[in-house]
Design an enzyme around this catalytic site. Sequence first.
Site, PDB file in Angstrom:
ATOM      1  N   HIS A   1      27.652  18.167  35.583  1.00  0.00           N
ATOM      2  CA  HIS A   1      29.149  17.548  35.372  1.00  0.00           C
ATOM      3  C   HIS A   1      29.274  16.655  34.252  1.00  0.00           C
ATOM      4  O   HIS A   1      28.702  15.770  34.082  1.00  0.00           O
ATOM      5  CB  HIS A   1      29.223  16.370  36.514  1.00  0.00           C
ATOM      6  CG  HIS A   1      29.252  17.272  37.919  1.00  0.00           C
ATOM      7  ND1 HIS A   1      30.204  17.818  38.262  1.00  0.00           N
ATOM      8  CD2 HIS A   1      28.152  17.329  38.752  1.00  0.00           C
ATOM      9  CE1 HIS A   1      29.814  18.314  39.808  1.00  0.00           C
ATOM     10  NE2 HIS A   1      28.563  18.130  39.921  1.00  0.00           N
ATOM     11  N   LEU A   2      29.966  17.254  33.203  1.00  0.00           N
ATOM     12  CA  LEU A   2      30.330  16.558  31.791  1.00  0.00           C
ATOM     13  C   LEU A   2      31.304  15.820  31.857  1.00  0.00           C
ATOM     14  O   LEU A   2      31.428  14.765  30.664  1.00  0.00           O
ATOM     15  CB  LEU A   2      30.491  17.800  30.939  1.00  0.00           C
ATOM     16  CG  LEU A   2      29.301  18.900  30.767  1.00  0.00           C
ATOM     17  CD1 LEU A   2      29.540  19.909  29.517  1.00  0.00           C
ATOM     18  CD2 LEU A   2      27.976  17.813  30.156  1.00  0.00           C
TER      19      LEU A   2
ATOM     20  N   ASN B   1      35.019  19.854  38.357  1.00  0.00           N
ATOM     21  CA  ASN B   1      35.670  18.643  38.962  1.00  0.00           C
ATOM     22  C   ASN B   1      36.003  17.616  37.730  1.00  0.00           C
ATOM     23  O   ASN B   1      35.671  16.388  37.906  1.00  0.00           O
ATOM     24  CB  ASN B   1      35.142  18.286  40.042  1.00  0.00           C
ATOM     25  CG  ASN B   1      33.476  17.764  39.861  1.00  0.00           C
ATOM     26  OD1 ASN B   1      32.871  18.188  38.861  1.00  0.00           O
ATOM     27  ND2 ASN B   1      33.072  16.822  40.596  1.00  0.00           N
TER      28      ASN B   1
ATOM     29  N   ASP C   1      32.943  22.824  43.369  1.00  0.00           N
ATOM     30  CA  ASP C   1      31.860  21.888  43.632  1.00  0.00           C
ATOM     31  C   ASP C   1      32.365  20.364  43.645  1.00  0.00           C
ATOM     32  O   ASP C   1      33.224  19.755  43.096  1.00  0.00           O
ATOM     33  CB  ASP C   1      30.571  21.769  42.542  1.00  0.00           C
ATOM     34  CG  ASP C   1      29.350  20.961  42.921  1.00  0.00           C
ATOM     35  OD1 ASP C   1      28.826  21.245  44.015  1.00  0.00           O
ATOM     36  OD2 ASP C   1      29.230  19.990  42.103  1.00  0.00           O
TER      37      ASP C   1
ATOM     38  N   HIS D   1      29.325  24.296  47.203  1.00  0.00           N
ATOM     39  CA  HIS D   1      28.755  23.093  47.444  1.00  0.00           C
ATOM     40  C   HIS D   1      28.762  23.117  49.236  1.00  0.00           C
ATOM     41  O   HIS D   1      30.047  23.089  49.839  1.00  0.00           O
ATOM     42  CB  HIS D   1      29.711  22.038  47.083  1.00  0.00           C
ATOM     43  CG  HIS D   1      29.536  20.573  47.537  1.00  0.00           C
ATOM     44  ND1 HIS D   1      29.095  19.696  46.861  1.00  0.00           N
ATOM     45  CD2 HIS D   1      29.779  20.262  48.608  1.00  0.00           C
ATOM     46  CE1 HIS D   1      29.013  18.467  47.505  1.00  0.00           C
ATOM     47  NE2 HIS D   1      29.249  18.632  48.811  1.00  0.00           N
TER      48      HIS D   1
ATOM     49  N   HIS E   1      22.550  23.359  45.447  1.00  0.00           N
ATOM     50  CA  HIS E   1      21.846  22.357  45.832  1.00  0.00           C
ATOM     51  C   HIS E   1      21.255  22.244  47.113  1.00  0.00           C
ATOM     52  O   HIS E   1      21.689  21.512  47.903  1.00  0.00           O
ATOM     53  CB  HIS E   1      22.354  20.695  45.330  1.00  0.00           C
ATOM     54  CG  HIS E   1      23.839  20.698  45.749  1.00  0.00           C
ATOM     55  ND1 HIS E   1      24.406  21.062  46.948  1.00  0.00           N
ATOM     56  CD2 HIS E   1      24.956  20.340  44.904  1.00  0.00           C
ATOM     57  CE1 HIS E   1      25.592  20.867  46.546  1.00  0.00           C
ATOM     58  NE2 HIS E   1      25.895  20.357  45.581  1.00  0.00           N
TER      59      HIS E   1
ATOM     60  N   ASP F   1      22.187  19.192  38.884  1.00  0.00           N
ATOM     61  CA  ASP F   1      23.309  18.423  39.511  1.00  0.00           C
ATOM     62  C   ASP F   1      23.603  16.954  38.519  1.00  0.00           C
ATOM     63  O   ASP F   1      23.813  16.117  39.422  1.00  0.00           O
ATOM     64  CB  ASP F   1      23.290  18.303  40.777  1.00  0.00           C
ATOM     65  CG  ASP F   1      24.518  17.663  41.591  1.00  0.00           C
ATOM     66  OD1 ASP F   1      25.468  17.769  40.845  1.00  0.00           O
ATOM     67  OD2 ASP F   1      24.740  17.558  42.749  1.00  0.00           O
TER      68      ASP F   1
ATOM     69  N   HIS G   1      27.722   8.657  36.087  1.00  0.00           N
ATOM     70  CA  HIS G   1      28.591   7.566  36.731  1.00  0.00           C
ATOM     71  C   HIS G   1      28.594   6.333  35.931  1.00  0.00           C
ATOM     72  O   HIS G   1      27.585   5.731  35.628  1.00  0.00           O
ATOM     73  CB  HIS G   1      28.603   7.064  38.146  1.00  0.00           C
ATOM     74  CG  HIS G   1      28.970   8.303  39.012  1.00  0.00           C
ATOM     75  ND1 HIS G   1      30.331   8.726  39.036  1.00  0.00           N
ATOM     76  CD2 HIS G   1      28.336   9.136  39.597  1.00  0.00           C
ATOM     77  CE1 HIS G   1      30.459   9.894  40.048  1.00  0.00           C
ATOM     78  NE2 HIS G   1      28.997  10.252  40.296  1.00  0.00           N
TER      79      HIS G   1
HETATM   80 ZN   LIG Z   1      27.987  19.733  44.802  1.00  0.00          ZN
END
Ligand SMILES: [Zn+2]
Length: 421
Positions: A61-62, A93, A151, A178, A231, A304, A308
């Site tokens: 997640h970038l 996302n 996801d 997911h 995952h 994954d 944050h």
């Molecule tokens: Zn996920």
Amino acid sequence: MNLLIKNGRVIDPARNVDTITDVLIVDGKIRSLGKATTDDIPQWDASGKIVAPGFFDIHVHLREPGTEEAETIGSGGNAAVAGGFVAVAAMPNTKPPNDSPSITSYILSEARRSSPALVFPIGAITKEQKGETLSEIGEMVEAGIAGISDDGKPVMDGRLFRRALEYAQLFDIPVIQHCEDLHLSKGGVMHEGATSARLGLKGIPAAAEDTMVSRDLILAEVTHGKYHVAHLSTRRAVEMVRRAKAQGMKITAEVTPHHFTLTDAAVAEYDTNAKMNPPLRSQDDVNALREGILDGTIDAIASDHAPHHANLKMLEFDKAPFGITGLETAVGLALTQLKLPLSRFVAMFSTNPQSIMKVKPWGMFEGSDAHITVLDPARQWKFDVNQSKSKSRNSPFHGWEMKGKAIATIVSGKVVYEDRG
Ligand SMILES: [Zn+2]
């Protein structure tokens, strides 16, 4: 972009290469494998090191566009190469989500501008990831996505997911799920078990994952779709994937380092860096994941990576967001925790991820783009989250001792990360 890597143990499991030799890189491509001498090209002695097709983290997640205070495409790319990854697949996302060719193009152009790692965008399965209508999948494929996923969320609507599996086949892209039944997991913040009961926290049962994997396997079977489980975290899900593969289904699955390293006991002090989704599970689940890695049920290790901002992870456990960073600890944890043959290890980090996603393959062969990861399996090191290249610090592995590290990351013949110790 010329380089001669000498005397390394060159491993490419997709091409049955495992030999000590030299790799000559000219103009960003592999010119030759085999003993080479040259005077006018920089040389690097890789004696005792592993020289492998560049590692590819297919679950990252970038946060850009939309949440740049947690991560950007540039900072995520820097964390990736520091962890040994030449490439990442970026989950959709973001804000807005990557559900259209314009967002896909934006991510690709920003990656070319600011990221030392290659970035392969993953498109959303459904518009705005709302699970209601399919997104502009064909147009996003033209723009350059390497797969589709919602996801962060599952596609709850079985009819829609069936159509996604059918439609994606036109483009030979994977549909990455997911796996979580949102009714079963509703309100849950950690694994449902003895620890959640003791801490008084609402649990996410293993069944939330198991029932979704079960449904999806049936849909993958009837559609012959290219299905990939993100995952994996539970014993029963591993067993279902194993059975489906034994029946000849062409499905694939990944596991994260935290799911094969930690259990729900890590939540004991209400540490929000132990809060992720799927949650850390029981010791029995961890054992099953490790069995699945060893016997080939699980194809790939993916981080994954979910950065944050510290302000959010400082909230109390119930309110903090799910997820931890992982790009810089994945390789070290896997080398330290798993006693895998090195060829299998390289397969799980490089050649299998390449065959799961829709990408032009690279490897240790003449003419390949020179995307290479160099490992030192003996290097002892300690992870210091404060030295992380990520903009975020939410890792439960701060201070962990590791054995084995990526010491060079090479993209198109250019050394973009180096740590000779
Ligand atoms: Zn996920």
